[in-house]
Design a protein around this motif. Sequence first.
Motif, mmCIF file in Angstrom:
data_model
loop_
_atom_site.group_PDB
_atom_site.id
_atom_site.type_symbol
_atom_site.label_atom_id
_atom_site.label_comp_id
_atom_site.label_asym_id
_atom_site.label_seq_id
_atom_site.Cartn_x
_atom_site.Cartn_y
_atom_site.Cartn_z
ATOM 1 N N GLU A 182 0.833 -1.208 0.000
ATOM 2 C CA GLU A 182 0.000 0.000 0.000
ATOM 3 C C GLU A 182 0.871 1.262 0.000
ATOM 4 N N ALA A 183 1.967 1.240 0.749
ATOM 5 C CA ALA A 183 2.868 2.393 0.794
ATOM 6 C C ALA A 183 3.529 2.616 -0.567
ATOM 7 N N VAL A 184 3.909 1.538 -1.229
ATOM 8 C CA VAL A 184 4.517 1.663 -2.564
ATOM 9 C C VAL A 184 3.478 2.185 -3.549
ATOM 10 N N ASP A 185 2.237 1.710 -3.451
ATOM 11 C CA ASP A 185 1.154 2.250 -4.289
ATOM 12 C C ASP A 185 1.079 3.768 -4.152
ATOM 13 N N ALA A 186 1.061 4.235 -2.913
ATOM 14 C CA ALA A 186 0.962 5.679 -2.658
ATOM 15 C C ALA A 186 2.184 6.415 -3.186
ATOM 16 N N ALA A 187 3.365 5.847 -3.001
ATOM 17 C CA ALA A 187 4.597 6.496 -3.473
ATOM 18 C C ALA A 187 4.619 6.589 -4.995
ATOM 19 N N ILE A 188 4.193 5.532 -5.663
ATOM 20 C CA ILE A 188 4.145 5.551 -7.133
ATOM 21 C C ILE A 188 3.166 6.610 -7.614
ATOM 22 N N GLU A 189 2.015 6.687 -6.971
ATOM 23 C CA GLU A 189 1.029 7.709 -7.360
ATOM 24 C C GLU A 189 1.586 9.118 -7.141
ATOM 25 N N MET A 190 2.293 9.324 -6.042
ATOM 26 C CA MET A 190 2.893 10.641 -5.790
ATOM 27 C C MET A 190 3.935 10.963 -6.858
ATOM 28 N N GLU A 191 4.739 9.990 -7.219
ATOM 29 C CA GLU A 191 5.748 10.201 -8.262
ATOM 30 C C GLU A 191 5.097 10.527 -9.595
#
Length: 164
Positions: free
Chosen positions: A41-50
Amino acid sequence: MTIAAVTTRVSAAKDLHPALAAPIADQRDTPIFRTFAEMIEAVDAAIEMERDLSHSMSWDPASSGFVEAAENQWQDCLRLASDIFSAPTTSANDQPLQRMAMLMHFLIEAQNPDEALHFQRLMYEHRDLFTTSVPGVRQALNRAAWHVDAIVEMAASTLDCVQI
């Protein structure tokens, strides 16, 4: 003329992210699995932010603090990955999760697109190290593999933008 009331169902919206933390009888809901689900879930959020950061017209770097938030999100991903691969295993299904967390950790810390591609190649060359017969764990590993591909794609597109 009468106006008919429109009824909408908020609950009808489909969640595009499968629930990883849902208990499945054969996955042995281990602490490593729960932390792995958090990392996904954290990687999902980080990818979306990027992805949001890649569209320079969609944010104001002077007022939003968005770059710092994205960096903090990646740091959370690194912390969770470190927690996973340093935790003691409680089942054989934890080992593929630990290997994937270690790969994700190194991938996130990659310094250039070539290094990121190297980790992606390692994942595909040694796919048997990242597989299991347990459906819930397999689903989580497949989702992490998708994240590996997305991160490598972002790294490659960053290089393309710099060369232009």
